[in-house]
Design an enzyme around this catalytic site. Structure first.
Site, mmCIF file in Angstrom:
data_model
loop_
_atom_site.group_PDB
_atom_site.id
_atom_site.type_symbol
_atom_site.label_atom_id
_atom_site.label_comp_id
_atom_site.label_asym_id
_atom_site.label_seq_id
_atom_site.Cartn_x
_atom_site.Cartn_y
_atom_site.Cartn_z
ATOM 1 N N GLU A 157 -2.275 -24.746 14.466
ATOM 2 C CA GLU A 157 -1.170 -25.463 13.834
ATOM 3 C C GLU A 157 0.120 -24.859 14.382
ATOM 4 O O GLU A 157 0.135 -23.731 14.857
ATOM 5 C CB GLU A 157 -1.263 -25.319 12.310
ATOM 6 C CG GLU A 157 -2.571 -25.927 11.820
ATOM 7 C CD GLU A 157 -2.651 -26.202 10.331
ATOM 8 O OE1 GLU A 157 -2.448 -25.278 9.547
ATOM 9 O OE2 GLU A 157 -2.949 -27.361 9.978
ATOM 10 N N GLU B 279 -8.850 -24.137 9.664
ATOM 11 C CA GLU B 279 -8.012 -22.958 9.367
ATOM 12 C C GLU B 279 -8.663 -22.282 8.179
ATOM 13 O O GLU B 279 -8.496 -22.720 7.039
ATOM 14 C CB GLU B 279 -6.586 -23.397 8.992
ATOM 15 C CG GLU B 279 -5.835 -24.124 10.080
ATOM 16 C CD GLU B 279 -5.365 -23.201 11.183
ATOM 17 O OE1 GLU B 279 -5.345 -21.976 10.983
ATOM 18 O OE2 GLU B 279 -5.054 -23.714 12.277
HETATM 19 P P1 NDP Z 1 -11.867 -24.277 -0.449
HETATM 20 O O1 NDP Z 1 -12.625 -24.105 0.793
HETATM 21 O O2 NDP Z 1 -12.540 -24.114 -1.734
HETATM 22 O O3 NDP Z 1 -11.181 -25.721 -0.497
HETATM 23 C C1 NDP Z 1 -10.334 -26.188 0.549
HETATM 24 C C2 NDP Z 1 -10.205 -27.685 0.436
HETATM 25 O O4 NDP Z 1 -11.446 -28.306 0.809
HETATM 26 C C3 NDP Z 1 -9.911 -28.190 -0.973
HETATM 27 O O5 NDP Z 1 -9.045 -29.299 -0.905
HETATM 28 C C4 NDP Z 1 -11.293 -28.573 -1.471
HETATM 29 O O6 NDP Z 1 -11.273 -29.481 -2.541
HETATM 30 C C5 NDP Z 1 -11.881 -29.186 -0.219
HETATM 31 N N1 NDP Z 1 -13.337 -29.245 -0.175
HETATM 32 C C6 NDP Z 1 -14.234 -28.480 -0.832
HETATM 33 N N2 NDP Z 1 -15.488 -28.821 -0.472
HETATM 34 C C7 NDP Z 1 -15.399 -29.822 0.431
HETATM 35 C C8 NDP Z 1 -16.338 -30.587 1.183
HETATM 36 N N3 NDP Z 1 -17.653 -30.391 1.098
HETATM 37 N N4 NDP Z 1 -15.875 -31.517 2.032
HETATM 38 C C9 NDP Z 1 -14.552 -31.724 2.171
HETATM 39 N N5 NDP Z 1 -13.605 -31.041 1.483
HETATM 40 C C10 NDP Z 1 -14.021 -30.084 0.629
HETATM 41 O O7 NDP Z 1 -10.640 -23.257 -0.317
HETATM 42 P P2 NDP Z 1 -9.568 -22.863 -1.418
HETATM 43 O O8 NDP Z 1 -8.779 -24.067 -1.803
HETATM 44 O O9 NDP Z 1 -10.259 -22.081 -2.470
HETATM 45 O O10 NDP Z 1 -8.592 -21.921 -0.577
HETATM 46 C C11 NDP Z 1 -8.863 -20.591 -0.334
HETATM 47 C C12 NDP Z 1 -9.466 -20.403 1.037
HETATM 48 O O11 NDP Z 1 -8.659 -21.024 2.010
HETATM 49 C C13 NDP Z 1 -9.539 -18.950 1.428
HETATM 50 O O12 NDP Z 1 -10.756 -18.663 2.059
HETATM 51 C C14 NDP Z 1 -8.414 -18.797 2.423
HETATM 52 O O13 NDP Z 1 -8.579 -17.749 3.307
HETATM 53 C C15 NDP Z 1 -8.382 -20.137 3.072
HETATM 54 N N6 NDP Z 1 -7.066 -20.403 3.630
HETATM 55 C C16 NDP Z 1 -6.909 -20.439 4.995
HETATM 56 C C17 NDP Z 1 -5.665 -20.612 5.552
HETATM 57 C C18 NDP Z 1 -5.487 -20.664 7.045
HETATM 58 O O14 NDP Z 1 -4.480 -21.211 7.510
HETATM 59 N N7 NDP Z 1 -6.386 -20.137 7.838
HETATM 60 C C19 NDP Z 1 -4.472 -20.753 4.716
HETATM 61 C C20 NDP Z 1 -4.757 -20.770 3.297
HETATM 62 C C21 NDP Z 1 -6.011 -20.587 2.797
HETATM 63 P P3 NDP Z 1 -10.989 -28.975 -4.040
HETATM 64 O O15 NDP Z 1 -10.551 -27.545 -3.977
HETATM 65 O O16 NDP Z 1 -9.935 -29.875 -4.526
HETATM 66 O O17 NDP Z 1 -12.287 -29.096 -4.737
#
Ligand code: NDP
Length: 491
Positions: free
Chosen positions: A465, A253
């Site tokens: 979802e 997502e």
């Molecule tokens: P990120 O992609 O930065 O992080 C998402 C999650 O992935 C976090 O828990 C992060 O850990 C984790 N993560 C980061 N790198 C890795 C890796 N290499 N392997 C596994 N897990 C990893 O997104 P944001 O949290 O900044 O959220 C914003 C983004 O999410 C936007 O692009 C938004 O559009 C998208 N989004 C999509 C939704 C949907 O339903 N389509 C809904 C809400 C947001 P940590 O941050 O703890 O380092």
């Protein structure tokens, strides 16, 4: 004064994490900069423990009927609702989103999801007869749980994201190990407590705290069958690439740059409401936001007048004040990104209709607030029109004909959502049929009833979802063929 140490929930226990040498990660209130707690990130030993507990818990859990599992989920929904205000305050303090949002949206959405999948339990048909032409042979399929699933969440809607992943996964008989964003980890811990109180066996839903490295360690674990990520496109690519090594099932997502098309026959006040909801709610930090607003050229000026008037009235302030409508951005990094995009928009020649500035009056000193910003005279090639900003920044474009609007709306690598505003429902349905997006709204925006599947196409990801469609993403189909006549063999 020291702040609390946040504890992982692994195998039904609250534990500090095995790696005592790990650097503590602080959780900070984005409105004030105040520390809310710290945690020791989960390392490989913690992940192993969570996987072991999940394997043991799942044996009990998968042996129960969907109806029994559903009862646990609906009980948990009731417990969540009873703690609505406490959980809303946690998500407000972790995310900076106004309490007027979290008290009515976040806990409700999570509880609705648990209720929906819980209610499906009694009527969930996981087996299906398959008629065959041969009289002595019959066949059926069974939908089986995948096993241990990893859920990884973004920071914007922490409790909702955790529940949207947990509820269908658990109903289908899986175990889940959930890693919330390091920025907003606290409500997922309470979700684990509530599920345990509702009767979920130990280990079936664990929460491991950590940053990207913890998420990556989950994906590398060979005994985890599936990963469901809510996050950005680059993280989605990294997750999918890593999951390839162990051939995990993947649901993504991801982000978006969704279009809203406002036809000349639309109710303009409704269209302005949709554009405001789809750009400024949660300070614009919503994946499905309609950040490219295509307005028919004949109505663009009255549209902008009403938009300017209403956007300028949005009240920024302390997120814990019920009157506050606009909170801070989640972090300094996000603030820098959003203000850079605004400067780029101005630099590339977009017309600033309102906002564009940083708010410092009447808001807590530690927060980073950006005013609701509307750019007009935008063109398709501008950076602010092409890239996801994830802040309160709307780009308004004009169009002359429906075909043109559809072509330009689809000219993006993303495909999460889209909106159409028109008084003519046949026209709106026709437009929606041609839009490349997983979720479309007609004369409304950003509503996500749990009964309706949600997810993207193109680079906004895949998998769904919510709705019955989610069941497909947490089960596999087992085919069973039965012969009742003596078996002929050539040997
Ligand atoms: P990120 O992609 O930065 O992080 C998402 C999650 O992935 C976090 O828990 C992060 O850990 C984790 N993560 C980061 N790198 C890795 C890796 N290499 N392997 C596994 N897990 C990893 O997104 P944001 O949290 O900044 O959220 C914003 C983004 O999410 C936007 O692009 C938004 O559009 C998208 N989004 C999509 C939704 C949907 O339903 N389509 C809904 C809400 C947001 P940590 O941050 O703890 O380092």
């Amino acid at each position: 004064m020291s702040t609390p140490t946040l504890l992982h929930r692994i195998g039904g226990k609250a534990v500090p994490g095995e790696d005592t040498a790990a650097t503590l990660i602080p959780v900070v209130n984005p409105a004030t900069g105040a520390e809310l707690g710290t945690f020791r990130p989960a390392g490989p030993a913690d992940i192993d423990a969570a996987v072991e507990a999940a394997a043991a818990g799942r044996r009990l859990w998968a042996a129960t009927t969907p109806a029994e599992r559903g009862k646990v989920l609906t009980t948990a929904a009731g417990l969540l609702r009873a703690r609505n205000d406490e959980l809303a305050l946690i998500d407000t303090r972790d995310t900076g989103r106004p309490i007027q949002e979290t008290t009515v949206v976040d806990v409700t959405s999570a509880a609705d999801c648990l209720d929906y999948f819980g209610g499906l339990g009694a009527s969930l048909e996981l087996a299906e007869d398959v008629p065959l032409p041969d009289g002595t042979m019959s066949a059926y399929t069974r939908r089986e749980p995948l096993g241990i699933c990893a859920g990884i969440g973004a920071w914007n809607y922490p409790l909702q994201i955790a529940a949207w992943k947990a509820a269908p996964a658990l109903l289908c008989g899986n175990a889940m190990i959930f890693k919330p964003s390091e920025l907003t980890p606290r409500s997922a811990l309470l979700l684990a407590d509530v599920l345990a109180e509702a009767g979920l066996p130990d280990g079936v839903f664990s929460v491991v705290l950590g940053a990207g490295a913890t998420g990556a360690a989950l994906i590398d674990h060979p005994d985890i069958a599936k990963v469901s990520l809510t996050g950005s496109v680059p993280t989605g690519s990294a997750v999918m690439a890593a999951a390839a090594a162990t051939l995990k099932v993947v649901s993504l997502e991801l982000g978006g740059k969704s279009p809203i098309i406002v036809c000349e026959d639309a109710d303009l006040d409704d269209a302005v409401s949709g554009a405001i909801l789809g750009n400024f709610y949660s300070s614009g930090q919503i994946c499905s936001n309609g950040t490219r607003v295509f307005v028919h050229e004949s109505v663009v000026e009255p549209f902008l007048d009403r938009l300017r008037e209403r956007a300028s009235r949005i009240v920024a302030g302390d997120p814990e004040d019920p009157a506050t409508e606009l909170g801070p951005l989640i972090s300094q990094a996000q603030f820098a990104k959003v203000t850079d995009y605004i400067a780029t928009g101005v630099g590339e020649g977009a017309r600033l209709v309102c906002g564009g500035d940083v708010i410092t009056d009447g808001v807590p000193a530690g927060g980073r607030y950006v005013a609701p910003t509307v750019f007009a005279d935008c063109t398709d090639d501008m950076t602010i029109v092409r890239e996801e900003i994830f802040g309160p920044v709307m780009s308004v474009l004009t169009f002359a004909a429906d075909d043109e609007a559809v072509t330009r709306a689809n000219a993006t690598p993303f495909g999460l959502s889209a909106g159409v505003f028109s008084a003519d429902l046949d026209r709106a349905r026709g437009l929606v049929a041609r839009l490349e997006a997983g979720t479309c709204w007609i004369n409304t925006y950003n509503v996500t009833p749990v009964e309706v599947p949600f997810g993207g196409v193109k680079r906004s990801g895949f998998g769904r979802e919510n709705g019955r469609a989610a069941i497909d993403h947490y089960t596999y189909v087992k085919s069973v063929i039965v012969e009742t006549a003596p078996l002929e063999s050539p040997y």
